[in-house]
Each structure stands twice: as C-alpha cells, then as structure tokens.
Motif scaffolding. Structure first.
Motif, PDB file in Angstrom:
ATOM      1  N   VAL A  38      39.214  25.224  32.318  1.00  0.00           N
ATOM      2  CA  VAL A  38      37.892  25.681  31.877  1.00  0.00           C
ATOM      3  C   VAL A  38      37.366  24.680  30.854  1.00  0.00           C
ATOM      4  N   ASN A  39      36.055  24.689  30.624  1.00  0.00           N
ATOM      5  CA  ASN A  39      35.476  23.775  29.645  1.00  0.00           C
ATOM      6  C   ASN A  39      35.514  24.384  28.238  1.00  0.00           C
ATOM      7  N   GLU A  40      35.100  23.609  27.251  1.00  0.00           N
ATOM      8  CA  GLU A  40      35.039  24.024  25.834  1.00  0.00           C
ATOM      9  C   GLU A  40      36.411  24.397  25.267  1.00  0.00           C
ATOM     10  N   MET A  41      37.447  23.731  25.732  1.00  0.00           N
ATOM     11  CA  MET A  41      38.788  24.043  25.252  1.00  0.00           C
ATOM     12  C   MET A  41      38.963  23.820  23.743  1.00  0.00           C
ATOM     13  N   PRO A  42      38.500  22.708  23.172  1.00  0.00           N
ATOM     14  CA  PRO A  42      38.667  22.533  21.717  1.00  0.00           C
ATOM     15  C   PRO A  42      38.009  23.659  20.925  1.00  0.00           C
ATOM     16  N   LEU A  43      36.838  24.083  21.361  1.00  0.00           N
ATOM     17  CA  LEU A  43      36.118  25.144  20.668  1.00  0.00           C
ATOM     18  C   LEU A  43      36.870  26.470  20.783  1.00  0.00           C
ATOM     19  N   ILE A  44      37.384  26.767  21.950  1.00  0.00           N
ATOM     20  CA  ILE A  44      38.128  28.019  22.157  1.00  0.00           C
ATOM     21  C   ILE A  44      39.352  28.061  21.245  1.00  0.00           C
ATOM     22  N   VAL A  45      40.106  26.956  21.183  1.00  0.00           N
ATOM     23  CA  VAL A  45      41.310  26.913  20.351  1.00  0.00           C
ATOM     24  C   VAL A  45      40.957  27.094  18.876  1.00  0.00           C
ATOM     25  N   LYS A  46      39.932  26.397  18.399  1.00  0.00           N
ATOM     26  CA  LYS A  46      39.548  26.494  16.982  1.00  0.00           C
ATOM     27  C   LYS A  46      39.108  27.909  16.627  1.00  0.00           C
ATOM     28  N   LYS A  47      38.283  28.507  17.463  1.00  0.00           N
ATOM     29  CA  LYS A  47      37.777  29.849  17.165  1.00  0.00           C
ATOM     30  C   LYS A  47      38.891  30.895  17.251  1.00  0.00           C
ATOM     31  N   ALA A  48      39.794  30.748  18.201  1.00  0.00           N
ATOM     32  CA  ALA A  48      40.910  31.688  18.316  1.00  0.00           C
ATOM     33  C   ALA A  48      41.822  31.577  17.094  1.00  0.00           C
ATOM     34  N   HIS A  49      42.072  30.355  16.651  1.00  0.00           N
ATOM     35  CA  HIS A  49      42.903  30.144  15.465  1.00  0.00           C
ATOM     36  C   HIS A  49      42.259  30.767  14.233  1.00  0.00           C
ATOM     37  N   GLU A  50      40.952  30.620  14.107  1.00  0.00           N
ATOM     38  CA  GLU A  50      40.237  31.207  12.971  1.00  0.00           C
ATOM     39  C   GLU A  50      40.364  32.723  12.948  1.00  0.00           C
ATOM     40  N   ARG A  51      40.460  33.336  14.118  1.00  0.00           N
ATOM     41  CA  ARG A  51      40.602  34.789  14.199  1.00  0.00           C
ATOM     42  C   ARG A  51      42.052  35.246  14.030  1.00  0.00           C
ATOM     43  N   GLY A  52      42.978  34.300  13.931  1.00  0.00           N
ATOM     44  CA  GLY A  52      44.379  34.642  13.718  1.00  0.00           C
ATOM     45  C   GLY A  52      45.146  34.961  14.982  1.00  0.00           C
ATOM     46  N   LEU A  53      44.617  34.581  16.143  1.00  0.00           N
ATOM     47  CA  LEU A  53      45.329  34.826  17.398  1.00  0.00           C
ATOM     48  C   LEU A  53      46.484  33.838  17.546  1.00  0.00           C
ATOM     49  N   GLN A  54      47.583  34.292  18.131  1.00  0.00           N
ATOM     50  CA  GLN A  54      48.611  33.365  18.576  1.00  0.00           C
ATOM     51  C   GLN A  54      48.062  32.651  19.813  1.00  0.00           C
ATOM     52  N   ILE A  55      48.376  31.377  19.951  1.00  0.00           N
ATOM     53  CA  ILE A  55      47.823  30.599  21.061  1.00  0.00           C
ATOM     54  C   ILE A  55      48.946  29.950  21.858  1.00  0.00           C
ATOM     55  N   ALA A  56      48.936  30.192  23.162  1.00  0.00           N
ATOM     56  CA  ALA A  56      49.850  29.517  24.092  1.00  0.00           C
ATOM     57  C   ALA A  56      48.995  28.705  25.048  1.00  0.00           C
ATOM     58  N   ILE A  57      49.338  27.448  25.235  1.00  0.00           N
ATOM     59  CA  ILE A  57      48.521  26.595  26.096  1.00  0.00           C
ATOM     60  C   ILE A  57      49.389  25.823  27.080  1.00  0.00           C
ATOM     61  N   ASN A  58      48.910  25.785  28.317  1.00  0.00           N
ATOM     62  CA  ASN A  58      49.496  24.993  29.383  1.00  0.00           C
ATOM     63  C   ASN A  58      48.489  23.874  29.688  1.00  0.00           C
ATOM     64  N   PRO A  59      48.687  22.656  29.164  1.00  0.00           N
ATOM     65  CA  PRO A  59      47.675  21.594  29.277  1.00  0.00           C
ATOM     66  C   PRO A  59      47.650  20.960  30.658  1.00  0.00           C
ATOM     67  N   ALA A  60      47.310  21.771  31.654  1.00  0.00           N
ATOM     68  CA  ALA A  60      47.286  21.304  33.037  1.00  0.00           C
ATOM     69  C   ALA A  60      45.993  21.773  33.701  1.00  0.00           C
ATOM     70  N   PRO A  61      45.363  20.923  34.485  1.00  0.00           N
ATOM     71  CA  PRO A  61      45.782  19.548  34.774  1.00  0.00           C
ATOM     72  C   PRO A  61      45.592  18.632  33.569  1.00  0.00           C
ATOM     73  N   PHE A  62      46.465  17.649  33.422  1.00  0.00           N
ATOM     74  CA  PHE A  62      46.398  16.738  32.288  1.00  0.00           C
ATOM     75  C   PHE A  62      45.295  15.709  32.531  1.00  0.00           C
ATOM     76  N   ASN A  63      44.416  15.543  31.536  1.00  0.00           N
ATOM     77  CA  ASN A  63      43.368  14.516  31.593  1.00  0.00           C
ATOM     78  C   ASN A  63      43.025  14.080  30.182  1.00  0.00           C
ATOM     79  N   GLU A  64      42.056  13.192  30.051  1.00  0.00           N
ATOM     80  CA  GLU A  64      41.715  12.636  28.745  1.00  0.00           C
ATOM     81  C   GLU A  64      41.196  13.700  27.782  1.00  0.00           C
ATOM     82  N   GLN A  65      40.642  14.805  28.307  1.00  0.00           N
ATOM     83  CA  GLN A  65      40.107  15.850  27.439  1.00  0.00           C
ATOM     84  C   GLN A  65      41.193  16.534  26.620  1.00  0.00           C
ATOM     85  N   ILE A  66      42.442  16.450  27.078  1.00  0.00           N
ATOM     86  CA  ILE A  66      43.541  17.059  26.333  1.00  0.00           C
ATOM     87  C   ILE A  66      43.592  16.504  24.914  1.00  0.00           C
TER      88      ILE A  66
END
Length: 291
Positions: free
Chosen positions: A137-165
């Motif tokens: 899905v798009n907007e991955m950096p934004l999703i991670v930052k906002k989830a972290h700000e809310r105190g959610l635990q985050i699990a990520i599978n960085p696949a498919p791997f590309n430069e956006q990672i």
C-alpha cells in the motif's frame, strides 16, 4: 489487544507452468485459477484462521466484492475496507513444476491511501494495539509515524522490497519480519547471520525475524537468538507460506506464547500451506495446525 492490518487486497490470476517464462518465450499454461490474494489479505485471513480477531483496513475497486467476501468468510472484520474509484489491485502468479512462484503485482486501489483515510482508520485503535503492515500500500512512512505516535505496536513485512523501503522509519517498528532476499537487499550482506547482525546494529530495539524457506527461520532480539528449523514436507506451492507464517506469528504474540512456541506454531502452519495449491485458500485453520 486489538489487531489492525492495513494491507493490500488483490485479485490473483494463478498460472501453472512447466518453468518460469523467459524473455521472448511464449509458453502454454496448464491451468488458470482466479482467487482472492494480496499479502495484506492473506495475512488477515491467516490471523483469522489462527483464531485472532483482526480488522482488515484496505481499498478495493468496484470489482473487489470477491475480496470482501473472502475476508468475511474466514472471519476477518471489514469495518475499514473501503470501495474507491478504479480497479482493485491484481497479481499474475506463475507456479512451476517444483512449487516455486514468480509474481507480478499491479497496485490498483491499494495505492489510493491518503492522510485523512489513515487518520480515520487509526482513530479506532489505541496504545497497546498491534498494527501489521506490508509494502503493497502507499503512504507507508506516514502510516508508521502516525501509528507510533498513537502508541501502537508495529509489525512490518517489507515485501515486496523496493527503494521506498528506505523511506520507512524502520527504527519505530517493533517486529521486522523479512525473508533472506529482503534481508540481503536491506543490509547488502549475503550470509544470513551477518544479515541479522547488521539489522541488530541498525534497529537495536526491534525483534527481527529472517525467514529462510526450507532452512527455517532465525529470530533475534537484543541478546536472544533462536533458530527454528522448517518442518520437512513436500512443497507444491509456496505462494502464501510467508503470509501464513506472519499471521500465525502474530497470533502467538496475541496469545502470550513464549517466543520459541510462537516460532514453532508459525512454522507448523506455513509447512502445511506449502503442501496445498492456492493463496488464501491454502492457509490452514488453528485446528489443523494443532493436529
């Protein structure tokens, strides 16, 4: 703990072939199957089949009813699955005579996330809940930052791997789950143990899992290292093996199992998956894994 998966939904076109098609080659396929798929959808179904209450947040087109039905049939909650303009994502999957696969993915609706949509979804979850992500899905950096700000635990599978990672703040992630190739791409190391060491240096506060197919999985967190062998089976289709592993791994965390038991559970589940053809349809239930 509530589990939220902001993930892809794809319509999969699966072709049985003698071998992966080569440049310039035309090959007749033996069989075509059209099913629901996508790393996000598969992982939500794996979680649901493992007995976890999981909320799948995603975007589909008008052609995506098959995707909504697949999630709901298996017990995933679709409160945050929205219909948008344009076609759903889809994938073209080749499966050769040895059960190995080769996949092309068209993002479609999966790449229509925006900040307002992300805020609306995350507003229903709170500190201590767990967010699962993949890179379809798009907007991955934004999703991670906002989830972290809310105190959610985050699990990520960085696949498919590309430069956006490289734009994703992986230091904010609690669980990083990747395969050998993704680990090599991320660290530029070629030895699995050196990959783990490099990841530990870069992300010292993250639980790291390196899945290695028939060689099993390596896990490390701070001073802990666990090597979980794979269960020996005859593989016919590896399409959803990684997604099954991740879903059952998260289910072990939700249940409060220790890490060794969690890794065994996830490995057993994925070993069953590879003995069956299909994507989400090949994922076993918790009752099957228990046997």
């Amino acid at each position: 703990m509530k589990v939220l998966n902001i993930g892809s939904c794809n319509i999969d076109y699966i072709y049985d072939v003698d071998h992966m098609v080569r440049p310039g080659e035309t090959q007749t396929v033996h069989n075509l199957e059209i099913v629901s798929g996508g790393k996000g959808l598969n992982q939500s179904i794996a979680l649901a089949k493992a007995g976890v209450e999981v909320y799948h947040a995603g975007l589909i087109g008008k052609d995506g009813m098959i995707l909504r039905q697949a999630l709901e049939i298996h017990g995933a909650k679709t409160d945050y699955l929205y219909e948008v303009e344009g076609p759903s994502g889809h994938a073209i999957i080749q499966i050769d005579a040895h059960g190995e696969n080769c996949i092309l993915v068209y993002p479609g609706a999966n790449h229509q996330f925006n900040e307002a949509r992300i805020d609306e979804i995350l507003s229903h979850f709170e500190s201590g809940d767990l967010l699962l992500l993949q890179n379809e899905v798009n907007e991955m950096p934004l999703i991670v930052k906002k989830a972290h700000e809310r105190g959610l635990q985050i699990a990520i599978n960085p696949a498919p791997f590309n430069e956006q990672i490289k734009d994703i703040p992986l230091h904010l992630v609690d669980y990083l789950i990747l395969n050998e190739i993704e680990g090599q791409d991320l660290t530029k190391e070629t030895n699995d143990f050196k990959v783990l060491e490099a990841l530990k240096v870069n992300y010292p506060n993250t639980h790291i899992l390196l899945t290695r197919g028939s060689k099993g999985v390596l896990y490390t967190y701070q001073e802990v290292m666990i090597e979980q062998p794979a269960y020996k089976v005859e593989a016919v289709d590896t399409t959803a093996a990684g997604d099954t592993f991740i879903g059952y791994f998260i289910s072990g965390l939700v249940r409060g199992l220790d890490m060794e038991e969690t890794l065994k559970l996830a490995s057993r589940a994925s070993s069953i998956t590879v003995t069956r053809k299909g994507s989400s349809s090949s994922i076993p239930t918790i009752e099957e894994v228990a046997k």
